[in-house]
Structure formats: C-alpha cells, structure tokens
Design a protein around this motif. Sequence first.
Motif, PDB file in Angstrom:
ATOM      1  N   PRO A  91      11.155  48.242  50.440  1.00 44.68           N
ATOM      2  CA  PRO A  91       9.822  48.423  50.033  1.00 44.68           C
ATOM      3  C   PRO A  91       9.040  47.120  50.854  1.00 44.68           C
ATOM      4  O   PRO A  91       9.683  46.254  51.084  1.00 44.68           O
ATOM      5  CB  PRO A  91       9.720  48.085  48.410  1.00 44.68           C
ATOM      6  CG  PRO A  91      10.957  47.298  48.351  1.00 44.68           C
ATOM      7  CD  PRO A  91      12.115  47.642  49.475  1.00 44.68           C
ATOM      8  N   TYR A  92       7.550  47.514  51.087  1.00 48.07           N
ATOM      9  CA  TYR A  92       6.919  46.563  51.625  1.00 48.07           C
ATOM     10  C   TYR A  92       6.552  45.582  50.523  1.00 48.07           C
ATOM     11  O   TYR A  92       6.537  45.930  49.184  1.00 48.07           O
ATOM     12  CB  TYR A  92       5.448  47.167  51.851  1.00 48.07           C
ATOM     13  CG  TYR A  92       5.662  48.015  53.179  1.00 48.07           C
ATOM     14  CD1 TYR A  92       5.854  47.332  54.595  1.00 48.07           C
ATOM     15  CD2 TYR A  92       5.544  49.409  53.192  1.00 48.07           C
ATOM     16  CE1 TYR A  92       5.966  48.332  55.586  1.00 48.07           C
ATOM     17  CE2 TYR A  92       5.686  50.277  54.341  1.00 48.07           C
ATOM     18  CZ  TYR A  92       5.863  49.641  55.341  1.00 48.07           C
ATOM     19  OH  TYR A  92       6.085  50.459  56.582  1.00 48.07           O
TER      20      TYR A  92
ATOM     21  N   ARG B 112      21.413  45.279  45.295  1.00 52.58           N
ATOM     22  CA  ARG B 112      22.456  44.228  45.124  1.00 52.58           C
ATOM     23  C   ARG B 112      23.513  44.413  44.323  1.00 52.58           C
ATOM     24  O   ARG B 112      24.434  43.754  44.450  1.00 52.58           O
ATOM     25  CB  ARG B 112      21.239  43.138  44.608  1.00 52.58           C
ATOM     26  CG  ARG B 112      20.361  43.009  45.669  1.00 52.58           C
ATOM     27  CD  ARG B 112      19.005  42.171  44.884  1.00 52.58           C
ATOM     28  NE  ARG B 112      18.291  42.875  44.030  1.00 52.58           N
ATOM     29  CZ  ARG B 112      17.176  42.812  43.609  1.00 52.58           C
ATOM     30  NH1 ARG B 112      16.651  41.476  43.961  1.00 52.58           N
ATOM     31  NH2 ARG B 112      16.577  43.530  42.956  1.00 52.58           N
ATOM     32  N   GLU B 113      23.321  45.371  43.309  1.00 53.01           N
ATOM     33  CA  GLU B 113      24.668  45.527  42.435  1.00 53.01           C
ATOM     34  C   GLU B 113      25.513  46.581  43.064  1.00 53.01           C
ATOM     35  O   GLU B 113      26.915  46.484  43.049  1.00 53.01           O
ATOM     36  CB  GLU B 113      24.069  46.176  41.068  1.00 53.01           C
ATOM     37  CG  GLU B 113      23.213  45.228  40.195  1.00 53.01           C
ATOM     38  CD  GLU B 113      22.536  45.868  39.007  1.00 53.01           C
ATOM     39  OE1 GLU B 113      22.865  47.242  38.803  1.00 53.01           O
ATOM     40  OE2 GLU B 113      21.834  45.076  38.296  1.00 53.01           O
TER      41      GLU B 113
ATOM     42  N   ILE C 289      12.791  44.322  44.248  1.00 59.39           N
ATOM     43  CA  ILE C 289      12.441  43.807  45.597  1.00 59.39           C
ATOM     44  C   ILE C 289      11.083  44.284  46.079  1.00 59.39           C
ATOM     45  O   ILE C 289      10.755  45.493  45.788  1.00 59.39           O
ATOM     46  CB  ILE C 289      13.630  44.319  46.689  1.00 59.39           C
ATOM     47  CG1 ILE C 289      14.874  43.795  46.139  1.00 59.39           C
ATOM     48  CG2 ILE C 289      13.144  43.853  48.273  1.00 59.39           C
ATOM     49  CD1 ILE C 289      16.073  44.192  47.319  1.00 59.39           C
ATOM     50  N   GLY C 290      10.343  43.498  46.431  1.00 63.60           N
ATOM     51  CA  GLY C 290       8.978  43.912  46.957  1.00 63.60           C
ATOM     52  C   GLY C 290       7.939  43.181  46.079  1.00 63.60           C
ATOM     53  O   GLY C 290       6.785  43.205  46.495  1.00 63.60           O
TER      54      GLY C 290
ATOM     55  N   LEU D  52      15.376  40.089  51.172  1.00 65.50           N
ATOM     56  CA  LEU D  52      15.820  41.005  51.954  1.00 65.50           C
ATOM     57  C   LEU D  52      16.973  40.504  52.796  1.00 65.50           C
ATOM     58  O   LEU D  52      17.885  41.170  53.098  1.00 65.50           O
ATOM     59  CB  LEU D  52      14.660  41.514  52.860  1.00 65.50           C
ATOM     60  CG  LEU D  52      13.552  42.401  52.507  1.00 65.50           C
ATOM     61  CD1 LEU D  52      12.738  42.553  53.470  1.00 65.50           C
ATOM     62  CD2 LEU D  52      14.190  43.483  51.761  1.00 65.50           C
ATOM     63  N   VAL D  53      16.970  39.127  53.138  1.00 64.49           N
ATOM     64  CA  VAL D  53      17.899  38.564  54.025  1.00 64.49           C
ATOM     65  C   VAL D  53      19.480  38.686  52.930  1.00 64.49           C
ATOM     66  O   VAL D  53      20.314  39.030  53.486  1.00 64.49           O
ATOM     67  CB  VAL D  53      17.709  37.248  54.154  1.00 64.49           C
ATOM     68  CG1 VAL D  53      18.890  36.274  54.642  1.00 64.49           C
ATOM     69  CG2 VAL D  53      16.371  37.084  55.293  1.00 64.49           C
ATOM     70  N   SER D  54      19.157  38.331  51.745  1.00 63.64           N
ATOM     71  CA  SER D  54      20.367  38.359  50.724  1.00 63.64           C
ATOM     72  C   SER D  54      21.092  39.732  50.659  1.00 63.64           C
ATOM     73  O   SER D  54      22.061  40.095  50.792  1.00 63.64           O
ATOM     74  CB  SER D  54      20.111  38.158  49.580  1.00 63.64           C
ATOM     75  OG  SER D  54      19.152  38.716  48.708  1.00 63.64           O
ATOM     76  N   VAL D  55      20.081  40.837  50.882  1.00 64.68           N
ATOM     77  CA  VAL D  55      20.423  42.301  50.871  1.00 64.68           C
ATOM     78  C   VAL D  55      21.183  42.418  52.132  1.00 64.68           C
ATOM     79  O   VAL D  55      22.520  43.198  52.207  1.00 64.68           O
ATOM     80  CB  VAL D  55      19.512  43.035  50.495  1.00 64.68           C
ATOM     81  CG1 VAL D  55      19.696  44.723  50.887  1.00 64.68           C
ATOM     82  CG2 VAL D  55      19.090  43.168  49.194  1.00 64.68           C
TER      83      VAL D  55
END
Length: 78
Positions: free
Chosen positions: A33-34, A14-15, A46-47, A59-62
């Motif tokens: 990641p799961y 994200r950064e 994340i995850g 994940l959508v934002s990424v």
Amino acid sequence: MVAPTWRVLVGDVREQLAVLPDASVQCVVTSPPYWQKRDYGCDGQIGMERTPDEYVAALVSVFDEVWRVLDPLGFVVP
C-alpha cells in the motif's frame, strides 16, 4: 515428474511469512500500500504509519522475510 503446486496466503503478510520455511517459495507477487493513502480499518496495517520513515521500516521488515522465504532461483514481481 511432480506436478507444481501453488497456494494463495491471505492475511497479514508479517504473520503469513513467519510460518513459511526458509527458501520455500519460488515466486512472490506484491502490492504494497502507498503511505497514508487508504485506511482499511485494521490495527497495525502497513501504510498507516505515522511517518514515512516508519512506513519504509515496515516495508523493509516485510521484504527481509520475503528474501528469507524466497528460493535462490525464485523471483519477486512488484
């Protein structure tokens, strides 16, 4: 002819994506990641979201950012 260049960005995705200009990337290789499978001990990773909906939102934002930086002729390798 200009020689192609490449670089590997290391850090929180994200950064790292936030500093890239629009349509500046030709290829993105991902390994998300799961959900709730591995804790790397990093705050906000994340995850490790509390719910599957929060995980999917992360994940959508990424991937919103991935599409922003991806050149129209580029591609993503999941």
